[in-house]
Design a protein around this motif. Structure first.
Motif, PDB file in Angstrom:
ATOM      1  N   ALA A  17      46.167  40.148  40.881  1.00  0.00           N
ATOM      2  CA  ALA A  17      46.091  41.039  42.036  1.00  0.00           C
ATOM      3  C   ALA A  17      46.104  40.192  43.308  1.00  0.00           C
ATOM      4  O   ALA A  17      45.469  39.148  43.372  1.00  0.00           O
ATOM      5  CB  ALA A  17      44.810  41.870  41.964  1.00  0.00           C
ATOM      6  N   PRO A  18      46.862  40.616  44.335  1.00  0.00           N
ATOM      7  CA  PRO A  18      46.922  39.831  45.572  1.00  0.00           C
ATOM      8  C   PRO A  18      45.580  39.798  46.301  1.00  0.00           C
ATOM      9  O   PRO A  18      44.699  40.626  46.040  1.00  0.00           O
ATOM     10  CB  PRO A  18      47.971  40.574  46.408  1.00  0.00           C
ATOM     11  CG  PRO A  18      48.628  41.545  45.488  1.00  0.00           C
ATOM     12  CD  PRO A  18      47.658  41.828  44.395  1.00  0.00           C
TER      13      PRO A  18
ATOM     14  N   GLU B 268      48.065  50.771  43.403  1.00  0.00           N
ATOM     15  CA  GLU B 268      47.646  49.382  43.625  1.00  0.00           C
ATOM     16  C   GLU B 268      48.480  48.499  42.695  1.00  0.00           C
ATOM     17  O   GLU B 268      48.704  48.828  41.536  1.00  0.00           O
ATOM     18  CB  GLU B 268      46.144  49.259  43.328  1.00  0.00           C
ATOM     19  CG  GLU B 268      45.534  47.910  43.689  1.00  0.00           C
ATOM     20  CD  GLU B 268      45.706  46.897  42.573  1.00  0.00           C
ATOM     21  OE1 GLU B 268      46.077  45.748  42.875  1.00  0.00           O
ATOM     22  OE2 GLU B 268      45.476  47.266  41.406  1.00  0.00           O
ATOM     23  N   LEU B 269      48.957  47.380  43.225  1.00  0.00           N
ATOM     24  CA  LEU B 269      49.968  46.570  42.541  1.00  0.00           C
ATOM     25  C   LEU B 269      49.577  46.147  41.119  1.00  0.00           C
ATOM     26  O   LEU B 269      50.341  46.348  40.174  1.00  0.00           O
ATOM     27  CB  LEU B 269      50.296  45.330  43.379  1.00  0.00           C
ATOM     28  CG  LEU B 269      51.388  44.422  42.803  1.00  0.00           C
ATOM     29  CD1 LEU B 269      52.755  45.091  42.902  1.00  0.00           C
ATOM     30  CD2 LEU B 269      51.417  43.079  43.512  1.00  0.00           C
TER      31      LEU B 269
ATOM     32  N   SER C 104      38.726  44.286  45.627  1.00  0.00           N
ATOM     33  CA  SER C 104      38.541  42.858  45.362  1.00  0.00           C
ATOM     34  C   SER C 104      39.593  42.522  44.319  1.00  0.00           C
ATOM     35  O   SER C 104      39.818  43.288  43.383  1.00  0.00           O
ATOM     36  CB  SER C 104      37.126  42.585  44.853  1.00  0.00           C
ATOM     37  OG  SER C 104      37.137  42.124  43.525  1.00  0.00           O
ATOM     38  N   ARG C 105      40.276  41.387  44.493  1.00  0.00           N
ATOM     39  CA  ARG C 105      41.393  41.091  43.592  1.00  0.00           C
ATOM     40  C   ARG C 105      40.914  40.928  42.148  1.00  0.00           C
ATOM     41  O   ARG C 105      41.591  41.344  41.213  1.00  0.00           O
ATOM     42  CB  ARG C 105      42.177  39.865  44.068  1.00  0.00           C
ATOM     43  CG  ARG C 105      41.446  38.541  43.950  1.00  0.00           C
ATOM     44  CD  ARG C 105      42.271  37.412  44.551  1.00  0.00           C
ATOM     45  NE  ARG C 105      43.531  37.196  43.844  1.00  0.00           N
ATOM     46  CZ  ARG C 105      43.906  36.025  43.328  1.00  0.00           C
ATOM     47  NH1 ARG C 105      43.111  34.967  43.436  1.00  0.00           N
ATOM     48  NH2 ARG C 105      45.045  35.899  42.714  1.00  0.00           N
ATOM     49  N   LEU C 106      39.725  40.350  41.960  1.00  0.00           N
ATOM     50  CA  LEU C 106      39.230  40.150  40.602  1.00  0.00           C
ATOM     51  C   LEU C 106      38.903  41.490  39.944  1.00  0.00           C
ATOM     52  O   LEU C 106      39.239  41.731  38.791  1.00  0.00           O
ATOM     53  CB  LEU C 106      37.995  39.241  40.611  1.00  0.00           C
ATOM     54  CG  LEU C 106      37.614  38.660  39.247  1.00  0.00           C
ATOM     55  CD1 LEU C 106      38.756  37.831  38.655  1.00  0.00           C
ATOM     56  CD2 LEU C 106      36.363  37.806  39.349  1.00  0.00           C
TER      57      LEU C 106
ATOM     58  N   ALA D  93      40.190  44.372  40.722  1.00  0.00           N
ATOM     59  CA  ALA D  93      41.455  45.103  40.509  1.00  0.00           C
ATOM     60  C   ALA D  93      42.159  44.595  39.252  1.00  0.00           C
ATOM     61  O   ALA D  93      42.651  45.378  38.432  1.00  0.00           O
ATOM     62  CB  ALA D  93      42.359  44.954  41.727  1.00  0.00           C
ATOM     63  N   TYR D  94      42.197  43.279  39.099  1.00  0.00           N
ATOM     64  CA  TYR D  94      42.836  42.700  37.908  1.00  0.00           C
ATOM     65  C   TYR D  94      42.069  43.100  36.651  1.00  0.00           C
ATOM     66  O   TYR D  94      42.664  43.515  35.647  1.00  0.00           O
ATOM     67  CB  TYR D  94      42.890  41.175  38.031  1.00  0.00           C
ATOM     68  CG  TYR D  94      43.458  40.490  36.803  1.00  0.00           C
ATOM     69  CD1 TYR D  94      44.828  40.452  36.568  1.00  0.00           C
ATOM     70  CD2 TYR D  94      42.623  39.895  35.858  1.00  0.00           C
ATOM     71  CE1 TYR D  94      45.353  39.841  35.435  1.00  0.00           C
ATOM     72  CE2 TYR D  94      43.136  39.281  34.715  1.00  0.00           C
ATOM     73  CZ  TYR D  94      44.500  39.255  34.518  1.00  0.00           C
ATOM     74  OH  TYR D  94      45.022  38.663  33.391  1.00  0.00           O
ATOM     75  N   ALA D  95      40.737  42.994  36.707  1.00  0.00           N
ATOM     76  CA  ALA D  95      39.913  43.326  35.531  1.00  0.00           C
ATOM     77  C   ALA D  95      40.084  44.794  35.143  1.00  0.00           C
ATOM     78  O   ALA D  95      40.163  45.131  33.956  1.00  0.00           O
ATOM     79  CB  ALA D  95      38.448  42.999  35.818  1.00  0.00           C
ATOM     80  N   GLN D  96      40.163  45.678  36.149  1.00  0.00           N
ATOM     81  CA  GLN D  96      40.361  47.102  35.857  1.00  0.00           C
ATOM     82  C   GLN D  96      41.689  47.315  35.123  1.00  0.00           C
ATOM     83  O   GLN D  96      41.763  48.084  34.157  1.00  0.00           O
ATOM     84  CB  GLN D  96      40.369  47.925  37.156  1.00  0.00           C
ATOM     85  CG  GLN D  96      40.754  49.388  36.928  1.00  0.00           C
ATOM     86  CD  GLN D  96      40.795  50.209  38.206  1.00  0.00           C
ATOM     87  OE1 GLN D  96      39.832  50.889  38.525  1.00  0.00           O
ATOM     88  NE2 GLN D  96      41.899  50.163  38.929  1.00  0.00           N
ATOM     89  N   SER D  97      42.734  46.615  35.550  1.00  0.00           N
ATOM     90  CA  SER D  97      44.040  46.784  34.903  1.00  0.00           C
ATOM     91  C   SER D  97      43.983  46.330  33.447  1.00  0.00           C
ATOM     92  O   SER D  97      44.626  46.917  32.574  1.00  0.00           O
ATOM     93  CB  SER D  97      45.127  46.013  35.666  1.00  0.00           C
ATOM     94  OG  SER D  97      45.021  44.602  35.484  1.00  0.00           O
TER      95      SER D  97
END
Length: 268
Positions: free
Chosen positions: A100-101, A112-113, A166-168, A170-174
């Motif tokens: 995530a950016p 969200e990307l 928060s990028r972390l 967002a990434y963890a959610q994905s």
């Protein structure tokens, strides 16, 4: 590598670098026909050429495919190509992922990307490939997830994290969503954390990683029909372990399906 992969057709998303590229290489070396997905046609072709030149893989076993997962229409177009040209698909490896950016970034589809590229695009692709994915024993979907899914929560009322980003997180959610999706009874699927590997995502983990080839071996093992799997199982490298509690809750699986169907504009 087992030769039980010979003659099987496997689509690997995000196959132009890192674990995806090494997974494609190992599969092709084992005799599987590999559909090599890249974000652009140029990237997919370059990865295919590299596999032929450096890994000595026969060009007859490789097919480049392109789709930018930040655009659902490209995912749909690629799925149509696969169903038309490869009506029997044995394995789908949902591997493509972005970190995530730093700044909250929204795709042209309005998501969200990281949530779109890492999860929603794979959700859409898997559903669209249903006509081709074989229901024979050994047919399966392998979701390349992450141990970071354990730290995640799906923000049901704000999945695109417009209020708090928060990028972390967002990434963890994905990655949690991808792990939950493996428990969807509509598909025979497993998810795997291939270990922390030295790829473009290493910065999210913040320490040294194993080689991408090491990680790929854990993915390829789960692609092999000789490896018996339990639907919805989660593997940490080669060991089956329990995922985060939310990942196997029937209520969460149903809720995520509903949310994903709305966000991809697709009624499964």
């Amino acid at each position: 590598m087992s030769s039980s992969l010979t003659g099987r057709t496997v689509l690997v998303t995000g196959a132009t670098s890192g674990i995806g590229y090494e997974t494609a290489r190992l599969l092709a070396e084992s005799g599987a026909t590999v559909l090599v997905h890249g974000r652009t046609a140029e990237e997919a072709q370059a990865a295919t050429d590299r596999l032929i030149a450096t890994a000595g893989v026969s060009s007859t076993l490789l097919r480049p495919l392109a789709a930018d997962f930040a655009h659902f229409d490209e995912v749909e177009s690629m799925a149509q190509t696969v169903v038309r040209e490869h009506p029997r698909l044995d394995v789908l490896v949902n591997n493509a992922a972005v970190a995530a950016p730093e700044r909250h970034t929204v795709t042209p589809d309005g998501n969200e990307l990281a949530f779109q590229v890492n999860f929603l695009a794979h959700y859409l692709l898997t559903n669209l490939l249903e006509p081709a994915l074989t229901t024979d024993p050994g047919g399966r979907v392998v979701n390349v997830s992450s141990s970071l899914h354990r730290s995640a929560a799906i923000q049901w009322n704000d999945p695109n994290r417009t209020r708090r980003y928060s990028r972390l997180a967002a990434y963890a959610q994905s990655q949690l969503a991808l792990t939950v999706f493996a428990a969807d009874p509509r598909v025979t699927a497993v998810s795997v954390h291939p270990g922390v590997c030295d790829t473009g995502l290493l910065s999210l983990y913040g320490h040294e990683g194993a080689s991408a080839a090491d990680g790929a071996e854990h993915v390829v093992r789960l692609c092999d029909p000789a490896t018996e799997i339990v639907n919805g199982a989660y593997y940490d490298r080669s060991e089956r372990v329990a995922p985060a509690a939310a990942a196997t809750e029937e209520r969460t699986v149903k809720r995520l399906n509903k949310l994903a169907d709305v966000l991809v504009g697709h009624t499964a």
